[in-house]
Design a protein around this motif. Structure first.
Motif, mmCIF file in Angstrom:
data_model
loop_
_atom_site.group_PDB
_atom_site.id
_atom_site.type_symbol
_atom_site.label_atom_id
_atom_site.label_comp_id
_atom_site.label_asym_id
_atom_site.label_seq_id
_atom_site.Cartn_x
_atom_site.Cartn_y
_atom_site.Cartn_z
ATOM 1 N N ILE A 90 0.863 -1.194 0.000
ATOM 2 C CA ILE A 90 0.000 0.000 0.000
ATOM 3 C C ILE A 90 0.892 1.234 0.000
ATOM 4 C CG2 ILE A 90 -1.754 1.278 1.291
ATOM 5 C CD1 ILE A 90 -2.757 -1.376 2.378
ATOM 6 N N PRO A 91 0.697 2.157 -0.929
ATOM 7 C CA PRO A 91 1.632 3.294 -1.061
ATOM 8 C C PRO A 91 1.583 4.291 0.094
ATOM 9 C CG PRO A 91 -0.194 3.507 -2.603
ATOM 10 C CD PRO A 91 -0.316 2.145 -2.006
ATOM 11 N N SER A 92 0.395 4.591 0.602
ATOM 12 C CA SER A 92 0.277 5.635 1.630
ATOM 13 C C SER A 92 0.466 5.058 3.029
ATOM 14 C CB SER A 92 -1.092 6.313 1.546
ATOM 15 O OG SER A 92 -2.119 5.396 1.862
ATOM 16 N N THR A 93 1.067 5.866 3.905
ATOM 17 C CA THR A 93 1.266 5.454 5.295
ATOM 18 C C THR A 93 -0.061 5.303 6.020
ATOM 19 O OG1 THR A 93 3.365 6.661 5.313
ATOM 20 C CG2 THR A 93 2.439 6.035 7.454
ATOM 21 N N THR A 94 -0.977 6.233 5.750
ATOM 22 C CA THR A 94 -2.303 6.170 6.383
ATOM 23 C C THR A 94 -3.033 4.897 5.992
ATOM 24 O OG1 THR A 94 -2.422 8.587 6.283
ATOM 25 C CG2 THR A 94 -4.474 7.404 6.709
ATOM 26 N N GLY A 95 -2.946 4.523 4.741
ATOM 27 C CA GLY A 95 -3.600 3.298 4.279
ATOM 28 C C GLY A 95 -3.014 2.054 4.926
ATOM 29 N N ARG A 96 -1.692 2.050 5.079
ATOM 30 C CA ARG A 96 -1.059 0.905 5.728
ATOM 31 C C ARG A 96 -1.476 0.802 7.192
ATOM 32 N NH1 ARG A 96 3.590 2.470 2.655
ATOM 33 N NH2 ARG A 96 4.433 3.581 4.470
ATOM 34 N N GLN A 97 -1.519 1.934 7.877
ATOM 35 C CA GLN A 97 -1.914 1.919 9.284
ATOM 36 C C GLN A 97 -3.365 1.472 9.453
ATOM 37 O OE1 GLN A 97 -1.079 5.902 10.615
ATOM 38 N NE2 GLN A 97 1.102 5.481 10.980
#
Length: 366
Positions: free
Chosen positions: A275-282
């Motif tokens: 997943i590219p975004s940090t928010t999406g990964r979290q």
């Protein structure tokens, strides 16, 4: 069989008729005098093939020792743990049932897990609390077999349920577009029913073989509940078939669920890392982190317990880790899920508000 002549030597040996007869067959009355205890409750039987033998009708659970100063402390500690565990898991069940937002596959499985954990801890702790309070550590042979069967059934069911929950998280994160179609209500019910039914069928062969064992020696179980390993150590009959069947069943009902759980989380972690975004990964990781923690605690302590059981020097550590997976895991599960899931915390907050509003309205109306 010279039973009359054996019993005639009662006064010379200064012991019971049973002990005199048994000492005659063994040739060591002094050792038997030392072993004699108020806890021993045996019946003297006559068998045409085997001659005279003693049969144990109950066991003594040694628990955590016989120090009186620790009994009160341990009783209070385990009483608090039991109350918090039951209350926490019942609260999770109530939240899942009462809140429409939690009517999803993940929380449906969580409700089943909480129900299982309530039964799981109730199989061990009430009996332990009673022995700590009264000092009576005896348990009948039938009660011991029953406790083992219920405990083993719930243990196998938990392994299966945890693998089902990991598969649910795999579909939600790795195949989100197909999740609703795949994990429908009917499929959830089928997975749950299979887990419960399979779990309660798993220890049946082992229990039936255990019920046929004969015990003719010491009846002290070096544990705080009737587990398979300490019971087998006291048997005086051949346990080879039981060992083989127990090993096969444990391999079937623990290894495949563990491998499925492991494979699911390998796929989940690899998907999250892409997943590219940090928010999406979290956000993606937050949906499965609670389950991952529970799985790690459960399987970690379970593996340690049954690896340590091989070593006599580490038997006390074996008991401590048995407390972890048998007592503390059901305690921390509702805490982990409620503290780490936003939906659960929000549902709990709304439920508390509704409760206070209801109480306020009741006071006003009265």
């Amino acid at each position: 069989m010279k039973i009359l002549s054996i019993l005639g030597e009662e006064e010379r040996m200064e012991t019971s008729p049973f002990l005199s007869a048994y000492a005659k067959t063994e040739g060591d009355p002094e050792m038997l005098k030392k072993k004699k205890s108020k806890w021993y409750k045996m019946k003297f039987t006559t068998n045409k093939c085997q001659g005279n033998q003693t049969t144990i009708t109950e066991f003594i659970l040694l628990g955590f020792g016989n120090r009186p100063q620790l009994q009160t402390l341990l009783f209070l500690l385990f009483l608090v743990i039991y109350i918090v565990t039951v209350a926490g898991n019942i609260l999770v069940i109530a939240l899942v049932v009462a809140n429409q937002n939690l009517h999803t596959p993940m929380y449906f499985f969580l409700g089943n897990l909480s129900c299982l954990e309530t039964c799981y801890t109730s199989t061990i702790l009430p009996r332990m609390l009673a022995s700590l309070l009264t000092g009576n550590r005896t348990i009948s042979f039938g009660g011991c077999i029953t406790q083992f069967y219920i405990f083993g059934s719930l243990l196998a069911t938990e392994c299966l349920l945890l693998s089902v929950m990991s598969y649910d998280r795999y579909l939600a994160i790795c195949k989100p577009l197909h999740y609703v179609a795949l994990m429908n209500g009917r499929f959830c019910l089928q997975l749950t029913a299979c887990s419960w039914v399979s779990g309660f069928l798993a220890p049946l062969p082992t229990m039936l073989l255990m019920s046929q064992l004969t015990f003719c020696g010491p009846n002290e179980l070096d544990h705080f509940f009737c587990d398979l390993s300490p019971v087998i150590k006291l048997a005086c009959s051949d346990t080879h078939m039981l060992d083989v069947i127990a090993f096969i069943l444990c391999s079937i009902f623990t290894l495949p669920p563990f491998l499925l759980t492991l494979a699911s989380y390998v796929c989940i972690i690899s998907t999250i890392l892409r997943i590219p975004s940090t928010t999406g990964r979290q956000k993606a990781f937050s949906t499965c982190s609670s389950h991952l923690i529970v799985v790690t605690i459960f399987y970690g302590t379970l593996v340690i317990v049954y690896l340590l059981s091989v070593s006599d020097a580490l038997r006390n550590l074996n008991k401590i880790f048995s407390v972890f997976y048998g007592v503390l895991t059901p305690l921390v599960n509702p805490l982990i899920y409620s503290l780490r899931n936003k939906e659960a915390k929000e549902a709990l907050r709304k439920t508390i508000i509704r409760f206070f509003v209801f109480c306020k309205k009741s006071d006003i109306s009265s």
